[in-house]
Motif scaffolding. Sequence first.
Motif, PDB file in Angstrom:
ATOM      1  N   MET A   1       0.921  -1.224  -0.049  1.00 16.41           N
ATOM      2  CA  MET A   1      -0.184  -0.096  -0.002  1.00 16.41           C
ATOM      3  C   MET A   1       0.881   1.187  -0.051  1.00 16.41           C
ATOM      4  O   MET A   1       1.807   1.342   0.837  1.00 16.41           O
ATOM      5  CB  MET A   1      -0.766   0.095   1.213  1.00 16.41           C
ATOM      6  CG  MET A   1      -1.582   1.143   1.148  1.00 16.41           C
ATOM      7  SD  MET A   1      -2.584   1.222   2.988  1.00 16.41           S
ATOM      8  CE  MET A   1      -3.183  -0.379   2.964  1.00 16.41           C
ATOM      9  N   LYS A   2       0.511   2.081  -0.808  1.00 17.34           N
ATOM     10  CA  LYS A   2       1.248   3.427  -0.763  1.00 17.34           C
ATOM     11  C   LYS A   2       0.978   4.225   0.477  1.00 17.34           C
ATOM     12  O   LYS A   2      -0.097   4.426   0.833  1.00 17.34           O
ATOM     13  CB  LYS A   2       0.958   4.132  -2.122  1.00 17.34           C
ATOM     14  CG  LYS A   2       1.614   5.681  -2.396  1.00 17.34           C
ATOM     15  CD  LYS A   2       1.358   6.101  -3.660  1.00 17.34           C
ATOM     16  CE  LYS A   2       2.037   7.659  -4.074  1.00 17.34           C
ATOM     17  NZ  LYS A   2       1.865   8.385  -3.144  1.00 17.34           N
ATOM     18  N   GLN A   3       2.043   4.827   0.972  1.00 16.53           N
ATOM     19  CA  GLN A   3       1.898   5.395   2.091  1.00 16.53           C
ATOM     20  C   GLN A   3       2.678   6.949   2.086  1.00 16.53           C
ATOM     21  O   GLN A   3       3.798   6.866   1.885  1.00 16.53           O
ATOM     22  CB  GLN A   3       2.322   4.900   3.541  1.00 16.53           C
ATOM     23  CG  GLN A   3       1.876   3.728   3.507  1.00 16.53           C
ATOM     24  CD  GLN A   3       1.790   3.403   5.315  1.00 16.53           C
ATOM     25  OE1 GLN A   3       2.513   4.056   5.988  1.00 16.53           O
ATOM     26  NE2 GLN A   3       1.036   2.177   5.811  1.00 16.53           N
ATOM     27  N   GLU A 183     -11.448   8.320   6.070  1.00 19.86           N
ATOM     28  CA  GLU A 183     -12.336   7.429   6.489  1.00 19.86           C
ATOM     29  C   GLU A 183     -12.048   6.875   8.033  1.00 19.86           C
ATOM     30  O   GLU A 183     -13.087   6.946   8.634  1.00 19.86           O
ATOM     31  CB  GLU A 183     -12.130   5.881   5.678  1.00 19.86           C
ATOM     32  CG  GLU A 183     -13.188   5.194   5.575  1.00 19.86           C
ATOM     33  CD  GLU A 183     -14.504   5.913   5.237  1.00 19.86           C
ATOM     34  OE1 GLU A 183     -14.764   6.320   4.115  1.00 19.86           O
ATOM     35  OE2 GLU A 183     -15.471   5.580   5.763  1.00 19.86           O
ATOM     36  N   GLN A 196      -6.230   6.973   7.330  1.00 28.47           N
ATOM     37  CA  GLN A 196      -6.998   6.095   6.167  1.00 28.47           C
ATOM     38  C   GLN A 196      -7.834   6.888   5.321  1.00 28.47           C
ATOM     39  O   GLN A 196      -8.891   7.210   5.827  1.00 28.47           O
ATOM     40  CB  GLN A 196      -7.559   4.857   6.670  1.00 28.47           C
ATOM     41  CG  GLN A 196      -8.054   3.789   5.659  1.00 28.47           C
ATOM     42  CD  GLN A 196      -6.917   3.364   4.940  1.00 28.47           C
ATOM     43  OE1 GLN A 196      -5.900   3.027   5.339  1.00 28.47           O
ATOM     44  NE2 GLN A 196      -7.106   3.480   3.302  1.00 28.47           N
ATOM     45  N   ALA A 198     -10.535   7.327   2.390  1.00 36.15           N
ATOM     46  CA  ALA A 198     -11.552   6.553   1.552  1.00 36.15           C
ATOM     47  C   ALA A 198     -11.076   6.209   0.294  1.00 36.15           C
ATOM     48  O   ALA A 198     -11.561   5.059  -0.488  1.00 36.15           O
ATOM     49  CB  ALA A 198     -12.899   7.370   1.376  1.00 36.15           C
ATOM     50  N   ASP A 199     -10.281   6.658  -0.553  1.00 31.78           N
ATOM     51  CA  ASP A 199      -9.700   6.345  -1.932  1.00 31.78           C
ATOM     52  C   ASP A 199      -8.784   5.461  -1.679  1.00 31.78           C
ATOM     53  O   ASP A 199      -7.955   4.817  -2.534  1.00 31.78           O
ATOM     54  CB  ASP A 199      -9.193   7.502  -2.609  1.00 31.78           C
ATOM     55  CG  ASP A 199      -7.908   8.397  -1.888  1.00 31.78           C
ATOM     56  OD1 ASP A 199      -7.413   7.749  -1.051  1.00 31.78           O
ATOM     57  OD2 ASP A 199      -7.798   9.523  -2.254  1.00 31.78           O
ATOM     58  N   GLY A 200      -8.198   4.776  -0.488  1.00 34.55           N
ATOM     59  CA  GLY A 200      -7.473   3.454  -0.171  1.00 34.55           C
ATOM     60  C   GLY A 200      -6.015   4.272   0.120  1.00 34.55           C
ATOM     61  O   GLY A 200      -5.282   3.231   0.826  1.00 34.55           O
ATOM     62  N   ARG A 201      -5.732   5.362   0.055  1.00 29.26           N
ATOM     63  CA  ARG A 201      -4.371   5.678   0.605  1.00 29.26           C
ATOM     64  C   ARG A 201      -4.531   5.987   1.954  1.00 29.26           C
ATOM     65  O   ARG A 201      -5.390   6.133   2.553  1.00 29.26           O
ATOM     66  CB  ARG A 201      -4.139   7.135   0.053  1.00 29.26           C
ATOM     67  CG  ARG A 201      -3.712   7.315  -1.357  1.00 29.26           C
ATOM     68  CD  ARG A 201      -3.451   8.568  -1.983  1.00 29.26           C
ATOM     69  NE  ARG A 201      -4.375   9.333  -2.151  1.00 29.26           N
ATOM     70  CZ  ARG A 201      -4.860  10.707  -2.347  1.00 29.26           C
ATOM     71  NH1 ARG A 201      -3.704  11.337  -2.677  1.00 29.26           N
ATOM     72  NH2 ARG A 201      -5.901  11.356  -2.579  1.00 29.26           N
ATOM     73  N   ARG A 202      -3.062   5.758   2.679  1.00 30.35           N
ATOM     74  CA  ARG A 202      -3.073   5.944   4.017  1.00 30.35           C
ATOM     75  C   ARG A 202      -1.924   6.794   4.114  1.00 30.35           C
ATOM     76  O   ARG A 202      -0.823   6.762   3.461  1.00 30.35           O
ATOM     77  CB  ARG A 202      -2.386   4.308   4.623  1.00 30.35           C
ATOM     78  CG  ARG A 202      -2.460   4.543   6.199  1.00 30.35           C
ATOM     79  CD  ARG A 202      -2.112   3.108   6.584  1.00 30.35           C
ATOM     80  NE  ARG A 202      -3.395   2.298   6.800  1.00 30.35           N
ATOM     81  CZ  ARG A 202      -3.664   1.022   7.387  1.00 30.35           C
ATOM     82  NH1 ARG A 202      -2.713   0.830   8.119  1.00 30.35           N
ATOM     83  NH2 ARG A 202      -5.069   0.857   7.624  1.00 30.35           N
TER      84      ARG A 202
END
Length: 393
Positions: A1-3, A183, A196, A198-202
Amino acid sequence: MKQDQFDVVIVGGAVVGSAVAYFLSALAGPGCRVLLLEQDPSYSRCATARSVASIRHQFSTPENIRLSMFGTQFLREAAERLAVDGERPQLAFREAGYLFLATAAGWPVMQELHALQRAEGAVVALLPPPVLQQRFPWLQVDDLAGGSLGLSGEGWLDAHALMTALRRRAVASGVTAWTARAESLVVADGRVQAVQLADGRRVRCGWVVNAAGTDAPRLAASAGIGLPVEARKRCVFHFSSPAPVQGAPLVIDPTGLYFRPEGQGYLCGIAPPEHEDPPSDDFEVPLGWFEERLWPQLAARVPGFEAARLHSAWAGHYDVNLLDHNAILGPHPALPNLLFANGFSGHGVQQAPGVGRAMAEWVVHGGWRSLDLSALDWRRVLENRPLRERHVV
Ligand SMILES: Cc1cc2nc3c(=O)[nH]c(=O)nc-3n(C[C@H](O)[C@H](O)[C@H](O)COP(=O)(O)OP(=O)(O)OC[C@H]3O[C@@H](n4cnc5c(N)ncnc54)[C@H](O)[C@@H]3O)c2cc1C
Protein backbone atom coordinates in the motif's frame (compact mmCIF):
# COMPACT_ATOMS: atom_id res chain seq x y z
CA MET A 1 0.00 0.00 0.00
CA LYS A 2 1.31 3.45 -0.92
CA GLN A 3 1.88 5.59 2.18
CA ASP A 4 2.45 9.34 2.33
CA GLN A 5 3.91 11.03 5.37
CA PHE A 6 3.11 14.42 6.92
CA ASP A 7 3.89 16.04 10.27
CA VAL A 8 0.30 17.23 10.70
CA VAL A 9 -2.88 16.05 8.98
CA ILE A 10 -5.91 18.32 9.39
CA VAL A 11 -9.22 16.62 8.66
CA GLY A 12 -11.79 19.18 7.48
CA GLY A 13 -10.90 22.19 5.35
CA ALA A 14 -13.65 24.67 6.23
CA VAL A 15 -13.06 27.71 8.43
CA VAL A 16 -11.59 25.90 11.45
CA GLY A 17 -9.36 23.48 9.53
CA SER A 18 -8.19 26.29 7.24
CA ALA A 19 -7.40 28.49 10.25
CA VAL A 20 -5.32 25.69 11.80
CA ALA A 21 -3.49 25.28 8.49
CA TYR A 22 -2.84 29.02 8.20
CA PHE A 23 -1.47 29.37 11.73
CA LEU A 24 0.67 26.25 11.36
CA SER A 25 2.16 27.64 8.17
CA ALA A 26 2.89 30.92 9.97
CA LEU A 27 4.19 29.43 13.25
CA ALA A 28 5.83 26.13 12.43
CA GLY A 29 7.82 27.20 9.41
CA PRO A 30 8.43 25.39 6.12
CA GLY A 31 10.05 22.38 7.82
CA CYS A 32 6.65 21.28 9.13
CA ARG A 33 4.77 19.29 6.47
CA VAL A 34 1.05 19.98 6.79
CA LEU A 35 -1.77 18.24 4.90
CA LEU A 36 -5.27 19.75 4.79
CA LEU A 37 -7.94 17.20 3.83
CA GLU A 38 -11.35 18.30 2.55
CA GLN A 39 -13.89 15.88 1.15
CA ASP A 40 -16.15 18.43 -0.55
CA PRO A 41 -14.47 21.14 -2.64
CA SER A 42 -17.84 22.85 -3.15
CA TYR A 43 -18.14 23.44 0.63
CA SER A 44 -21.84 23.64 -0.06
CA ARG A 45 -23.07 21.82 3.04
CA CYS A 46 -20.57 22.76 5.71
CA ALA A 47 -21.65 24.96 8.61
CA THR A 48 -19.19 27.66 7.61
CA ALA A 49 -20.93 28.28 4.27
CA ARG A 50 -24.39 28.24 5.90
CA SER A 51 -23.53 30.40 8.87
CA VAL A 52 -24.90 33.82 9.84
CA ALA A 53 -21.21 34.69 10.18
CA SER A 54 -21.45 37.08 13.08
CA ILE A 55 -19.02 37.84 15.87
CA ARG A 56 -19.72 39.06 19.38
CA HIS A 57 -17.80 39.62 22.60
CA GLN A 58 -20.92 39.18 24.71
CA PHE A 59 -20.37 35.70 26.12
CA SER A 60 -20.55 34.38 29.66
CA THR A 61 -17.11 32.77 29.97
CA PRO A 62 -13.72 34.51 29.80
CA GLU A 63 -12.48 31.92 27.28
CA ASN A 64 -15.27 32.61 24.78
CA ILE A 65 -14.86 36.37 25.18
CA ARG A 66 -11.09 36.15 24.67
CA LEU A 67 -11.43 33.87 21.64
CA SER A 68 -13.84 36.27 19.95
CA MET A 69 -11.80 39.33 20.85
CA PHE A 70 -8.84 37.75 19.13
CA GLY A 71 -11.19 36.94 16.24
CA THR A 72 -11.94 40.65 15.88
CA GLN A 73 -8.28 41.61 16.02
CA PHE A 74 -7.52 39.02 13.36
CA LEU A 75 -10.36 40.18 11.11
CA ARG A 76 -9.16 43.76 11.32
CA GLU A 77 -5.68 42.66 10.18
CA ALA A 78 -6.81 39.90 7.81
CA ALA A 79 -6.49 41.81 4.55
CA GLU A 80 -2.76 42.23 5.27
CA ARG A 81 -2.11 38.88 6.91
CA LEU A 82 -3.94 36.80 4.31
CA ALA A 83 -2.86 38.65 1.15
CA VAL A 84 -1.40 36.43 -1.58
CA ASP A 85 0.78 38.01 -4.28
CA GLY A 86 -0.40 41.43 -3.14
CA GLU A 87 -4.07 40.48 -3.52
CA ARG A 88 -5.92 41.32 -0.30
CA PRO A 89 -9.04 39.32 0.54
CA GLN A 90 -12.32 41.21 1.01
CA LEU A 91 -13.96 39.83 4.14
CA ALA A 92 -16.76 42.43 4.34
CA PHE A 93 -16.28 42.76 8.10
CA ARG A 94 -18.90 45.19 9.36
CA GLU A 95 -18.59 46.26 12.99
CA ALA A 96 -22.25 47.08 13.58
CA GLY A 97 -22.49 45.47 17.04
CA TYR A 98 -24.79 43.03 18.81
CA LEU A 99 -27.72 44.23 20.88
CA PHE A 100 -28.96 41.77 23.51
CA LEU A 101 -32.33 42.78 24.91
CA ALA A 102 -33.60 41.86 28.40
CA THR A 103 -36.90 41.98 30.22
CA ALA A 104 -36.90 42.42 34.02
CA ALA A 105 -36.39 38.67 34.39
CA GLY A 106 -33.16 38.68 32.38
CA TRP A 107 -31.78 42.03 33.54
CA PRO A 108 -29.79 40.84 36.62
CA VAL A 109 -27.98 38.22 34.52
CA MET A 110 -27.29 40.80 31.82
CA GLN A 111 -25.73 43.09 34.42
CA GLU A 112 -23.63 40.26 35.80
CA LEU A 113 -22.35 39.29 32.34
CA HIS A 114 -21.73 42.93 31.50
CA ALA A 115 -19.31 43.18 34.44
CA LEU A 116 -17.44 40.08 33.24
CA GLN A 117 -17.30 41.33 29.63
CA ARG A 118 -15.99 44.73 30.71
CA ALA A 119 -13.38 43.11 32.94
CA GLU A 120 -12.20 41.19 29.85
CA GLY A 121 -11.87 44.42 27.88
CA ALA A 122 -15.02 44.17 25.76
CA VAL A 123 -16.42 47.56 24.72
CA VAL A 124 -20.06 47.06 25.67
CA ALA A 125 -22.67 49.37 27.19
CA LEU A 126 -25.84 48.73 29.17
CA LEU A 127 -28.62 50.96 27.85
CA PRO A 128 -31.91 51.70 29.66
CA PRO A 129 -35.11 51.71 27.55
CA PRO A 130 -35.24 55.50 26.91
CA VAL A 131 -31.69 55.45 25.56
CA LEU A 132 -32.47 52.37 23.47
CA GLN A 133 -35.51 54.15 22.08
CA GLN A 134 -33.54 57.25 21.23
CA ARG A 135 -30.75 55.30 19.56
CA PHE A 136 -33.03 52.84 17.72
CA PRO A 137 -36.36 54.66 17.14
CA TRP A 138 -37.73 51.61 15.27
CA LEU A 139 -37.44 49.36 18.35
CA GLN A 140 -40.38 48.53 20.65
CA VAL A 141 -39.00 48.86 24.21
CA ASP A 142 -42.11 48.90 26.46
CA ASP A 143 -41.52 45.43 27.91
CA LEU A 144 -37.74 45.82 28.29
CA ALA A 145 -35.57 46.49 31.32
CA GLY A 146 -32.66 47.34 29.04
CA GLY A 147 -30.19 46.16 26.46
CA SER A 148 -26.50 45.42 26.13
CA LEU A 149 -24.88 46.90 23.04
CA GLY A 150 -21.44 46.08 21.66
CA LEU A 151 -19.85 49.40 20.70
CA SER A 152 -16.74 48.06 19.02
CA GLY A 153 -15.44 44.80 17.57
CA GLU A 154 -18.77 43.00 17.12
CA GLY A 155 -20.61 42.54 13.84
CA TRP A 156 -20.57 40.23 10.85
CA LEU A 157 -18.46 39.19 7.90
CA ASP A 158 -18.29 36.95 4.86
CA ALA A 159 -17.43 33.57 6.42
CA HIS A 160 -16.90 31.90 3.05
CA ALA A 161 -14.38 34.58 2.10
CA LEU A 162 -12.57 34.14 5.42
CA MET A 163 -12.36 30.36 4.93
CA THR A 164 -11.10 30.74 1.37
CA ALA A 165 -8.54 33.39 2.29
CA LEU A 166 -7.15 31.32 5.18
CA ARG A 167 -6.78 28.25 2.98
CA ARG A 168 -5.30 30.21 0.09
CA ARG A 169 -2.71 31.87 2.32
CA ALA A 170 -1.86 28.51 3.95
CA VAL A 171 -1.36 26.81 0.57
CA ALA A 172 0.74 29.74 -0.67
CA SER A 173 2.92 29.22 2.41
CA GLY A 174 3.49 25.53 1.67
CA VAL A 175 0.51 23.64 3.12
CA THR A 176 -0.62 20.72 0.93
CA ALA A 177 -4.37 20.57 0.30
CA TRP A 178 -6.05 17.42 -1.01
CA THR A 179 -9.63 16.74 -1.94
CA ALA A 180 -10.10 13.47 -0.05
CA ARG A 181 -12.22 11.94 2.66
CA ALA A 182 -10.60 10.68 5.86
CA GLU A 183 -12.28 7.35 6.50
CA SER A 184 -10.68 6.45 9.83
CA LEU A 185 -7.74 6.93 12.15
CA VAL A 186 -5.18 4.17 12.53
CA VAL A 187 -4.15 3.83 16.18
CA ALA A 188 -1.30 1.83 17.70
CA ASP A 189 0.84 2.20 20.84
CA GLY A 190 -1.36 4.97 22.27
CA ARG A 191 -0.97 7.26 19.27
CA VAL A 192 -2.61 7.95 15.94
CA GLN A 193 -0.15 6.54 13.45
CA ALA A 194 -1.96 7.29 10.21
CA VAL A 195 -5.12 8.55 8.55
CA GLN A 196 -6.88 6.08 6.27
CA LEU A 197 -8.46 7.78 3.26
CA ALA A 198 -11.61 6.60 1.51
CA ASP A 199 -9.69 6.32 -1.77
CA GLY A 200 -7.43 3.66 -0.25
CA ARG A 201 -4.40 5.82 0.49
CA ARG A 202 -2.94 5.83 3.99
CA VAL A 203 -1.16 8.94 5.32
CA ARG A 204 1.31 8.52 8.16
CA CYS A 205 1.42 11.49 10.51
CA GLY A 206 2.87 13.01 13.65
CA TRP A 207 -0.32 14.85 14.61
CA VAL A 208 -3.96 14.80 13.52
CA VAL A 209 -6.34 17.71 13.98
CA ASN A 210 -10.02 16.80 13.94
CA ALA A 211 -11.74 19.80 12.31
CA ALA A 212 -14.47 17.74 10.66
CA GLY A 213 -17.48 19.70 11.98
CA THR A 214 -20.53 17.48 12.36
CA ASP A 215 -18.53 14.49 11.04
CA ALA A 216 -16.06 14.83 13.92
CA PRO A 217 -17.76 12.23 16.18
CA ARG A 218 -17.54 9.57 13.46
CA LEU A 219 -13.84 10.22 12.98
CA ALA A 220 -13.23 10.21 16.76
CA ALA A 221 -15.15 6.94 17.09
CA SER A 222 -12.79 5.31 14.59
CA ALA A 223 -10.05 5.92 17.18
CA GLY A 224 -12.23 4.62 20.02
CA ILE A 225 -13.17 8.05 21.39
CA GLY A 226 -16.75 9.09 22.15
CA LEU A 227 -17.10 12.77 21.23
CA PRO A 228 -20.36 14.15 22.71
CA VAL A 229 -21.24 16.22 19.65
CA GLU A 230 -24.38 15.99 17.51
CA ALA A 231 -25.65 17.80 14.42
CA ARG A 232 -28.67 20.04 15.06
CA LYS A 233 -30.50 21.83 12.26
CA ARG A 234 -30.70 25.63 12.35
CA CYS A 235 -32.68 27.59 9.74
CA VAL A 236 -32.00 31.10 8.51
CA PHE A 237 -34.63 33.28 6.81
CA HIS A 238 -33.92 36.23 4.51
CA PHE A 239 -36.64 38.90 4.38
CA SER A 240 -37.15 42.46 3.27
CA SER A 241 -39.03 45.26 4.95
CA PRO A 242 -40.45 48.39 3.32
CA ALA A 243 -40.07 50.31 6.60
CA PRO A 244 -36.57 51.68 7.21
CA VAL A 245 -34.74 50.15 10.17
CA GLN A 246 -31.67 52.40 10.19
CA GLY A 247 -28.38 51.36 11.73
CA ALA A 248 -29.55 48.01 13.04
CA PRO A 249 -27.02 45.89 14.90
CA LEU A 250 -27.54 42.12 15.28
CA VAL A 251 -30.47 42.13 17.69
CA ILE A 252 -31.15 39.26 20.11
CA ASP A 253 -34.67 39.38 21.47
CA PRO A 254 -35.44 37.99 24.96
CA THR A 255 -37.42 35.24 23.16
CA GLY A 256 -34.23 34.03 21.45
CA LEU A 257 -35.23 35.44 18.05
CA TYR A 258 -32.35 37.19 16.28
CA PHE A 259 -32.18 39.43 13.22
CA ARG A 260 -29.52 41.47 11.47
CA PRO A 261 -29.19 43.43 8.23
CA GLU A 262 -27.95 41.58 5.13
CA GLY A 263 -27.67 43.50 1.87
CA GLN A 264 -30.95 45.33 1.26
CA GLY A 265 -32.82 42.99 3.63
CA TYR A 266 -32.41 41.10 6.89
CA LEU A 267 -31.55 37.64 8.17
CA CYS A 268 -33.39 36.12 11.09
CA GLY A 269 -33.80 32.86 12.94
CA ILE A 270 -34.50 31.22 16.27
CA ALA A 271 -33.36 27.98 17.88
CA PRO A 272 -36.19 25.45 18.11
CA PRO A 273 -37.34 24.37 21.57
CA GLU A 274 -35.36 21.38 22.88
CA HIS A 275 -38.16 18.88 22.30
CA GLU A 276 -38.23 19.88 18.60
CA ASP A 277 -34.48 19.71 18.14
CA PRO A 278 -33.48 16.11 17.37
CA PRO A 279 -30.16 15.11 15.80
CA SER A 280 -30.54 15.91 12.11
CA ASP A 281 -28.71 15.64 8.84
CA ASP A 282 -31.39 16.98 6.49
CA PHE A 283 -31.45 20.42 4.91
CA GLU A 284 -35.19 20.89 4.66
CA VAL A 285 -36.51 24.26 5.82
CA PRO A 286 -39.89 24.38 7.55
CA LEU A 287 -41.01 27.44 5.57
CA GLY A 288 -44.15 27.84 7.70
CA TRP A 289 -41.88 28.85 10.57
CA PHE A 290 -41.43 32.33 9.20
CA GLU A 291 -45.15 33.06 9.17
CA GLU A 292 -46.00 31.20 12.36
CA ARG A 293 -43.06 31.75 14.67
CA LEU A 294 -40.74 34.47 13.43
CA TRP A 295 -42.88 37.11 11.82
CA PRO A 296 -45.16 37.69 14.87
CA GLN A 297 -42.12 38.16 17.09
CA LEU A 298 -40.34 40.34 14.54
CA ALA A 299 -43.37 42.60 14.24
CA ALA A 300 -43.79 42.76 18.00
CA ARG A 301 -40.20 43.95 18.47
CA VAL A 302 -39.98 46.16 15.35
CA PRO A 303 -43.44 47.39 14.34
CA GLY A 304 -41.98 48.31 10.92
CA PHE A 305 -41.48 44.59 10.27
CA GLU A 306 -45.27 44.14 10.16
CA ALA A 307 -44.95 44.24 6.35
CA ALA A 308 -41.89 41.95 6.19
CA ARG A 309 -41.66 39.69 3.12
CA LEU A 310 -39.84 36.39 3.08
CA HIS A 311 -37.41 36.01 0.17
CA SER A 312 -35.40 32.87 0.81
CA ALA A 313 -34.27 30.51 3.53
CA TRP A 314 -31.67 27.83 4.15
CA ALA A 315 -30.75 25.23 6.72
CA GLY A 316 -27.37 24.34 8.18
CA HIS A 317 -26.15 22.31 11.12
CA TYR A 318 -24.60 23.32 14.41
CA ASP A 319 -22.07 20.82 15.79
CA VAL A 320 -23.62 20.91 19.25
CA ASN A 321 -21.59 19.87 22.28
CA LEU A 322 -24.26 18.07 24.29
CA LEU A 323 -22.44 18.68 27.58
CA ASP A 324 -22.31 22.46 27.65
CA HIS A 325 -22.59 24.11 24.20
CA ASN A 326 -18.91 24.99 24.13
CA ALA A 327 -16.01 23.90 21.98
CA ILE A 328 -13.93 20.86 22.93
CA LEU A 329 -10.31 21.75 22.25
CA GLY A 330 -6.93 20.08 22.36
CA PRO A 331 -5.71 16.51 22.80
CA HIS A 332 -7.60 13.60 24.26
CA PRO A 333 -5.62 12.16 27.20
CA ALA A 334 -5.76 8.69 25.64
CA LEU A 335 -4.32 9.89 22.32
CA PRO A 336 -2.00 12.85 22.91
CA ASN A 337 -1.28 13.44 19.21
CA LEU A 338 -4.99 13.75 18.26
CA LEU A 339 -6.15 17.37 18.64
CA PHE A 340 -9.86 18.21 18.71
CA ALA A 341 -11.41 21.46 17.48
CA ASN A 342 -15.08 20.53 17.64
CA GLY A 343 -18.45 21.15 19.25
CA PHE A 344 -18.62 24.88 18.49
CA SER A 345 -22.39 24.90 18.96
CA GLY A 346 -22.99 27.99 16.85
CA HIS A 347 -19.90 30.11 17.42
CA GLY A 348 -17.17 28.48 15.33
CA VAL A 349 -16.70 31.15 12.66
CA GLN A 350 -15.75 33.83 15.16
CA GLN A 351 -13.61 31.40 17.17
CA ALA A 352 -11.76 29.99 14.16
CA PRO A 353 -8.79 32.40 14.28
CA GLY A 354 -8.26 31.90 18.03
CA VAL A 355 -8.72 28.15 17.81
CA GLY A 356 -6.53 27.89 14.70
CA ARG A 357 -3.74 29.69 16.54
CA ALA A 358 -4.24 27.56 19.67
CA MET A 359 -4.05 24.27 17.74
CA ALA A 360 -0.93 25.41 15.90
CA GLU A 361 0.63 26.38 19.23
CA TRP A 362 -0.14 22.90 20.58
CA VAL A 363 1.76 21.35 17.72
CA VAL A 364 4.69 23.75 18.01
CA HIS A 365 4.92 24.20 21.80
CA GLY A 366 3.02 21.21 23.20
CA GLY A 367 0.54 23.28 25.22
CA TRP A 368 -1.64 26.39 25.46
CA ARG A 369 0.31 29.53 24.74
CA SER A 370 -1.31 32.84 23.69
CA LEU A 371 -4.63 31.95 25.36
CA ASP A 372 -5.06 29.45 28.19
CA LEU A 373 -7.97 27.40 26.87
CA SER A 374 -7.64 24.56 29.39
CA ALA A 375 -11.20 25.28 30.58
CA LEU A 376 -12.32 24.08 27.13
CA ASP A 377 -10.24 20.90 27.06
CA TRP A 378 -11.31 17.26 27.40
CA ARG A 379 -11.04 17.11 31.21
CA ARG A 380 -14.39 18.75 31.84
CA VAL A 381 -16.00 16.33 29.38
CA LEU A 382 -14.43 13.25 30.95
CA GLU A 383 -15.25 14.47 34.47
CA ASN A 384 -18.75 15.60 33.49
CA ARG A 385 -18.16 19.21 34.65
CA PRO A 386 -20.04 21.40 32.15
CA LEU A 387 -18.70 24.88 31.46
CA ARG A 388 -22.06 26.23 30.50
CA GLU A 389 -22.33 29.15 28.07
CA ARG A 390 -25.33 31.26 29.13
CA HIS A 391 -25.47 33.30 25.94
CA VAL A 392 -26.28 30.59 23.35
CA VAL A 393 -27.95 31.93 20.21
C1 LIG B 1 -27.34 28.49 10.53
C2 LIG B 1 -26.02 28.69 11.20
C3 LIG B 1 -25.68 29.94 11.69
C4 LIG B 1 -24.46 30.15 12.32
N1 LIG B 1 -24.12 31.40 12.72
C5 LIG B 1 -22.89 31.62 13.27
C6 LIG B 1 -22.49 32.93 13.63
O1 LIG B 1 -23.24 33.90 13.47
N2 LIG B 1 -21.27 33.09 14.16
C7 LIG B 1 -20.40 32.04 14.37
O2 LIG B 1 -19.30 32.25 14.87
N3 LIG B 1 -20.76 30.78 14.01
C8 LIG B 1 -21.98 30.55 13.49
N4 LIG B 1 -22.35 29.29 13.15
C9 LIG B 1 -21.48 28.18 13.50
C10 LIG B 1 -20.33 28.07 12.55
O3 LIG B 1 -20.81 28.12 11.21
C11 LIG B 1 -19.60 26.76 12.81
O4 LIG B 1 -19.31 26.63 14.19
C12 LIG B 1 -18.28 26.74 12.06
O5 LIG B 1 -18.51 27.04 10.69
C13 LIG B 1 -17.63 25.39 12.18
O6 LIG B 1 -16.55 25.33 11.28
P1 LIG B 1 -15.82 23.96 11.04
O7 LIG B 1 -14.73 24.23 10.07
O8 LIG B 1 -15.48 23.34 12.35
O9 LIG B 1 -16.95 22.99 10.45
P2 LIG B 1 -17.69 23.00 9.01
O10 LIG B 1 -17.85 24.35 8.46
O11 LIG B 1 -18.93 22.17 9.17
O12 LIG B 1 -16.69 22.20 8.13
C14 LIG B 1 -16.29 20.88 8.33
C15 LIG B 1 -15.61 20.46 7.04
O13 LIG B 1 -15.01 19.20 7.23
C16 LIG B 1 -15.22 18.45 6.06
N5 LIG B 1 -15.14 17.04 6.47
C17 LIG B 1 -15.94 16.43 7.37
N6 LIG B 1 -15.57 15.16 7.51
C18 LIG B 1 -14.50 14.96 6.69
C19 LIG B 1 -13.71 13.82 6.44
N7 LIG B 1 -13.92 12.67 7.05
N8 LIG B 1 -12.70 13.95 5.54
C20 LIG B 1 -12.48 15.14 4.90
N9 LIG B 1 -13.24 16.24 5.12
C21 LIG B 1 -14.23 16.15 6.02
C22 LIG B 1 -16.60 18.85 5.59
O14 LIG B 1 -16.80 18.55 4.23
C23 LIG B 1 -16.59 20.34 5.89
O15 LIG B 1 -16.14 21.10 4.79
C24 LIG B 1 -23.56 29.06 12.48
C25 LIG B 1 -23.89 27.80 11.98
C26 LIG B 1 -25.10 27.62 11.33
C27 LIG B 1 -25.43 26.26 10.79
